[in-house]
Write a protein that holds these residues in place. Structure first.
Motif, short mmCIF file in Angstrom:
data_model
loop_
_atom_site.label_atom_id
_atom_site.label_comp_id
_atom_site.label_asym_id
_atom_site.label_seq_id
_atom_site.Cartn_x
_atom_site.Cartn_y
_atom_site.Cartn_z
N TYR A 179 40.85 50.74 32.50
CA TYR A 179 39.82 51.77 32.42
C TYR A 179 40.50 53.12 32.49
CZ TYR A 179 36.39 48.15 33.66
OH TYR A 179 35.61 47.03 33.68
N ALA A 191 42.57 47.12 35.59
CA ALA A 191 41.62 46.22 36.25
C ALA A 191 42.04 44.76 36.09
CB ALA A 191 40.23 46.44 35.69
N GLY A 196 36.96 44.88 44.27
CA GLY A 196 37.93 45.66 43.48
C GLY A 196 39.04 44.83 42.87
N ALA A 197 39.04 43.51 43.11
CA ALA A 197 40.12 42.64 42.60
C ALA A 197 40.07 42.47 41.08
CB ALA A 197 40.05 41.27 43.28
N GLY A 198 38.87 42.64 40.50
CA GLY A 198 38.73 42.48 39.05
C GLY A 198 37.80 41.34 38.64
N LYS A 199 37.10 40.74 39.60
CA LYS A 199 36.20 39.60 39.32
C LYS A 199 35.14 39.93 38.29
CE LYS A 199 34.72 39.35 43.59
NZ LYS A 199 35.51 40.44 44.22
N SER A 200 34.45 41.04 38.55
CA SER A 200 33.33 41.41 37.70
C SER A 200 33.81 41.74 36.29
CB SER A 200 32.60 42.60 38.35
OG SER A 200 31.57 43.00 37.53
N THR A 201 34.91 42.46 36.20
CA THR A 201 35.48 42.78 34.89
C THR A 201 35.83 41.49 34.15
OG1 THR A 201 36.37 44.85 35.77
CG2 THR A 201 37.34 44.04 33.72
#
Ligand code: ADP
Ligand code: ADP
Length: 232
Positions: free
Chosen positions: A11, A20, A41-46
């Motif tokens: 990003y 990310a 903030g680990a990147g799961k959602s991304t």
């Protein structure tokens, strides 16, 4: 059935860049329940959102049923997305629409005939245990019931894959169990592949076959749940 290859997502740009996801490789088999766990903030959602291309990766490919989604035109991507359902932490229901209308929404978008949509909505209400609640509005439902509506809506177009974005994080422990049992039931009955992200170990332990642990945009461990979490 889902294959993620050399996926990267950043990003921003220049000095404001966030990496990310960095070189994610992941294979999720047909019919399994795959969990992705990590801190905020680990990147799961991304990562989850790249599986239906709600996020476009900076680099890499995402294959679903052998089709590389990153190579599709917008029109073809729309068709493929009907094969991928999604549910959310805060349910994302339309508050001014009834339960039935919420569930029918993707069918309307897909141009399904009214009579067929009505039949399908009846089937879905029964599947999620809400037959008596079709005429209600979301505000009249409990959290667990709202998520049941979310699940029914996600399944309306007969997807092969169900993506779950912290689907039980807004629910109390008892309701969490009832929703996890419903997901397990749907996985067994409909042979649907489920990919879920969560920050809660309990969710992984109770229904997942395999798990990936994500940290700072990288997968640091993956494998069958019992193996990954029994390591000293
Ligand atoms: P998780 O779901 O594990 O909490 P996310 O995938 O939401 O993690 O976020 C991963 C990283 O990417 C975080 O550093 C987050 O701040 C950043 N990020 C997520 N979405 C955006 C965005 N739209 N713009 C900029 N940075 C983002
Ligand atoms: P709550 O948030 O009220 O605990 P649940 O998600 O546990 O909600 O259940 C939602 C509603 O669906 C409840 O009224 C429950 O009795 C009903 N219900 C749950 N599972 C089934 C099922 N398999 N068949 C029929 N009804 C069910």
């Amino acid at each position: 059935m889902i294959e993620i290859r050399k996926l990267r997502k950043q990003y921003g740009s220049g000095s404001r860049i966030t990496h990310a996801l960095q070189e994610i490789n992941l294979t999720i088999d047909k019919g399994e329940i795959y969990g992705i766990i990590g801190h905020s903030g680990a990147g799961k959602s991304t990562l989850l959102r790249t599986i239906n291309l709600l996020e476009r990766p900076t680099e890499g490919s995402v294959f679903v049923d052998g089709v590389d989604l990153t190579a599709l035109s917008t029109k073809k991507l729309q068709d493929q997305r009907r094969r991928i359902g999604m549910i959310f932490q805060h349910f994302n229901l339309l508050s001014s629409a009834t339960v039935e209308e919420n569930i029918a929404f993707p069918l309307r978008l897909a141009g399904t005939a009214k009579s067929e949509a009505r039949r399908r909505v009846g089937e879905l209400l029964a599947l999620v245990g809400l037959t008596e609640h079709g005429k209600k509005y979301p505000a009249q439902l409990s959290g667990g019931q709202k998520q049941r509506v979310g699940i029914a809506r996600a399944l309306a177009t007969n997807p092969h894959v169900l993506l779950c974005d912290e689907a039980t994080s807004a629910l109390d422990p008892q309701t969490t169990n009832s929703i996890l049992n419903l997901l397990l039931d749907i996985n067994r009955k409909l042979k649907i592949t489920i990919v879920l992200i969560t920050h809660e170990m309990q969710v992984i332990r109770s229904i997942c076959d395999r798990v990936a642990v994500i940290h700072d945009g990288q997968i640091v461990e993956q494998g069958p749940v019992a193996e990954v979490f029994l390591k000293p």
